[in-house]
Design an enzyme around this catalytic site. Sequence first.
Site, mmCIF file in Angstrom:
data_model
loop_
_atom_site.group_PDB
_atom_site.id
_atom_site.type_symbol
_atom_site.label_atom_id
_atom_site.label_comp_id
_atom_site.label_asym_id
_atom_site.label_seq_id
_atom_site.Cartn_x
_atom_site.Cartn_y
_atom_site.Cartn_z
ATOM 1 N N GLU A 111 0.647 -1.388 -0.395
ATOM 2 C CA GLU A 111 0.203 -0.304 0.045
ATOM 3 C C GLU A 111 0.766 1.125 0.082
ATOM 4 O O GLU A 111 2.009 0.613 0.315
ATOM 5 C CB GLU A 111 -0.655 -0.049 1.362
ATOM 6 C CG GLU A 111 -1.927 0.948 1.821
ATOM 7 C CD GLU A 111 -2.174 1.133 2.692
ATOM 8 O OE1 GLU A 111 -2.083 0.200 4.036
ATOM 9 O OE2 GLU A 111 -3.455 1.953 2.265
ATOM 10 N N LYS A 127 -9.589 2.849 -2.547
ATOM 11 C CA LYS A 127 -10.232 1.910 -0.778
ATOM 12 C C LYS A 127 -11.567 1.671 -0.198
ATOM 13 O O LYS A 127 -11.862 2.617 -0.503
ATOM 14 C CB LYS A 127 -9.077 2.756 0.008
ATOM 15 C CG LYS A 127 -8.726 1.852 1.475
ATOM 16 C CD LYS A 127 -7.426 1.807 2.354
ATOM 17 C CE LYS A 127 -7.171 1.347 3.192
ATOM 18 N NZ LYS A 127 -5.809 1.833 4.334
ATOM 19 N N CYS A 173 -5.808 -3.121 2.675
ATOM 20 C CA CYS A 173 -5.590 -2.324 4.258
ATOM 21 C C CYS A 173 -7.048 -2.544 4.735
ATOM 22 O O CYS A 173 -6.522 -4.340 5.466
ATOM 23 C CB CYS A 173 -4.646 -1.247 4.494
ATOM 24 S SG CYS A 173 -3.573 -1.077 5.874
#
EC number: 3.5.1.6
Lengths: 408, 408
Positions: free
Chosen positions: A137, A212, A249
Site C-alpha cells: 500500500e 480503498k 489494507c
Amino acid sequence: MDHMISENGETSAEGSICGYDSLHQLLSANLKPELYQEVNRLLLGRNCGRSLEQIVLPESAKALSSKHDFDLQAASFSADKEQMRNPRVVRVGLIQNSIALPTTAPFSDQTRGIFDKLKPIIDAAGVAGVNILCLQEAWTMPFAFCTRERRWCEFAEPVDGESTKFLQELAKKYNMVIVSPILERDIDHGEVLWNTAVIIGNNGNIIGKHRKNHIPRVGDFNESTYYMEGDTGHPVFETVFGKIAVNICYGRHHPLNWLAFGLNGAEIVFNPSATVGELSEPMWPIEARNAAIANSYFVGSINRVGTEVFPNPFTSGDGKPQHNDFGHFYGSSHFSAPDASCTPSLSRYKDGLLISDMDLNLCRQYKDKWGFRMTARYEVYADLLAKYIKPDFKPQVVSDPLLHKNST
Amino acid sequence: MDHMISENGETSAEGSICGYDSLHQLLSANLKPELYQEVNRLLLGRNCGRSLEQIVLPESAKALSSKHDFDLQAASFSADKEQMRNPRVVRVGLIQNSIALPTTAPFSDQTRGIFDKLKPIIDAAGVAGVNILCLQEAWTMPFAFCTRERRWCEFAEPVDGESTKFLQELAKKYNMVIVSPILERDIDHGEVLWNTAVIIGNNGNIIGKHRKNHIPRVGDFNESTYYMEGDTGHPVFETVFGKIAVNICYGRHHPLNWLAFGLNGAEIVFNPSATVGELSEPMWPIEARNAAIANSYFVGSINRVGTEVFPNPFTSGDGKPQHNDFGHFYGSSHFSAPDASCTPSLSRYKDGLLISDMDLNLCRQYKDKWGFRMTARYEVYADLLAKYIKPDFKPQVVSDPLLHKNST
C-alpha cells in the site's frame, strides 16, 4: 544479533522475533522435526494432503536477492487433476519493502530511492517468471498519514503518473501484470486524493483502478484526514492470467468487503497493507486466511517493513506523549489458499519477494467440496441488511421473560 | 504413551499431538520461555497488553476434574476501566466430551450415559460459579449423520424433552443459563427434525431456541439427509448475564451468519460444533477468532472429542472403501475475544471444561477503538446483495482490453 526488548516485551533486533525472521523460522529452528511437522500442519494447513512444496527459483533471481539483501521465498499450491480442465497454474509475486531514504530527504529523492530499491526486486520477479505482481500500500512514499500534515500530499500522483510509467516498462519487459497501490490525485475531479490500486496489464496498458473501500481512523492511521471511502465498488479485473481484485489494507477487517470481491468472481484477492505490530500483529494471520477459506479464493497479503521516523513529533490518541516514529511495520507477507493452507510468512523486518505458483482450479474445487456458496442463503442476508440500514431497524432479541424477576 | 502414526502423518496417542494435549502445551513444553512468550503473543494475542490471566478455581471444581478425568482450564479477559459503566464480568463455560457408551448400546442407555458423564462436569462449572454454560452440538447422541441411517432419528426430542428437563434442574441449582444444542423433533409440525440449540434460563425456564442456519453436505456430514436450514433467523437471547447467540457448527464458515448475530446485538456467540481433524483442523483456530475480531464480540467454540464407531459400515464420498469409524473429533474448544486475544485450546482428545471470565465492556470498547461498525458501509452491501440474488445479476468485471491480443 543483540536483542532489544521493546515496550510490549517483544525481543527484537530491528523487528526480528527473538532474532528470527519469522514465527515459522523460530518454530522450525527450535522444535524437533516430528514436532515441527505437526505444528506446521496445524498452523499452515495442508494443500492436497501435503505441506506446501518449495519452488526452485532460477539462480539469477537468487543472485539478485543476495546482492540486494532481500528475503526471497517461493512455495506452490496445487489442485486436484480434473478431466475437463487443464491445470491453470499462475505464478504470483508479492513485494514488501521499507522506505529507502529518511523522511527528511527531498520528496522526489525519496520516491526515486524507492524505485531504485524495488527495481532489482521486480527484476527478480521478472526473471523468475512471475505473471502477476503486487506491491504494498502507498508503496511510493512513507506512510505519513500519522502526522496529519498536508505537505505529504505532494507524494500523490495521477493514475498515469510517474510510478505507473516506471512500472509499465517493467510490465511489458516481463509480460507481467502489476498491481500498484499508490496515493492518487484525481486531476479531473478537483485534485482530490484517493488511496488507489492501479492495475497495469502485461502489455503495459492501464486496465483500471480500485479505490480503498474502508478508511481507518485508528491511532496513527489518520487516513480519513486525507481521503474518503472509495467510489469504485468491488471490481474484479480480468487479466490474461486470471481474475484478480484488490482489498486495500483496513478493508481486510470487513468480511463483507472480502465477500463482495468473491461474488464478482475474483480468483486471487490482494491485500496490500501498512500495519504495525502493536496494533494488529495477532490479527494478521487470521483475517486474510479466513477470507480465502470463506470465499474459496487465493489471498496475497502484503505489509511494509520497518519503522519510519518523521521530522515533526505527533501524538497517537492513546494518551501518550508526542513522538516521531511510526512502526514497527512487521512485514510478514504471505499467501492463503481456499483449502486453508498458507505459506510461511516473509521476514518481519527485511525487504522481501514472496512467489507462489497457484493452480486456480483449486477455487472451484473448494466451492464444490465445502459448498459455502451453495449453502450461503444470500436472500436471508439481503433481507436483513435491507432492514438494518433503515432507521427503524429492530434487532431480533428474545428476552428472558423472567429477566426482571432476577434483578429485583 | 506410544505414538500411533495416522494416515495424515499425525502422530497421536488417541488423538494427542505427538503426546501433548494441545498445540499450546506442545509449544510451551518445547520452547525456551522467552521464545514461547513471543510465540504466545503472536498466536494468542494480548488482552489489555498482557497475556491472559489464569483464574484460580475452587478446590471442589478441581477435585471433580481429577476424579472424573476431564481437562479443566480457566482464563480471564479484562477490559479497560470506564468512568460511566462498571465492569460487566460474566463467567462463561464450555463443555466438550466424547460419547459414553459404544453406539451398539441401547439408545436410552447411550443418552443416560452421556447425562451421567456430563453431570460432574456441569457440577464443576456450577461450583466454580459459571453464569452461562454451553454444551457441544447434538450433545445427547453420537454424531450418527455419517451413516444416513434413519434409526438414529430416535435420539431426537422436543425442545422441552428429557435432556432439557435434566438441564433445567441444574440451571436452577446453579443459577446458570445453559445452552443445549440437541437434535429437535418438532411434534407440533409433522414431527420434523431440526438441529436446534435450546436456551435455558438461570431460573430453569426455556427462554427460546435457535435452529442451525447453514447445513453441510460435506464428506461424512450428511446433515441435509436429516434436517433443513433453520427458520428462526438470527436471534439474540437477552439473559440476566448478557446478550448471547448461537452459531451452530457449519455456520462458522459463513461470515454473514456471524455478522447477523452481531447486528442483532450479541455480546457472546457460541459455536457448538462437531468436526474432525482430517477436514477442518487448520481452519478451527481461524474462523471463530476472525468472527470475534470482525464483529467485536466474544466467541465460545466447542468441538466434541473422540472417534465414534458405528455398527454398519458407510462410505464417505471420497472414493475410499466403506468404514465404520467417524473421527477423530479433535476437541480443542477455546474462547476468542474482540481484541484478537484468545485462550489456549482445551485438550485434543479428553473431555473438558473451559471457563472464562469476560468483561463484556470490551465489546463496545473495540467497536469504538477499531470503528469496524462505523466504517462498514452496510448500505453498499445491502445494495450488492439485493442485486446478487436476482437472476440477471452481472458481476462487476473490468476486462483487460488487450486480453484477446494476448491469446492470439
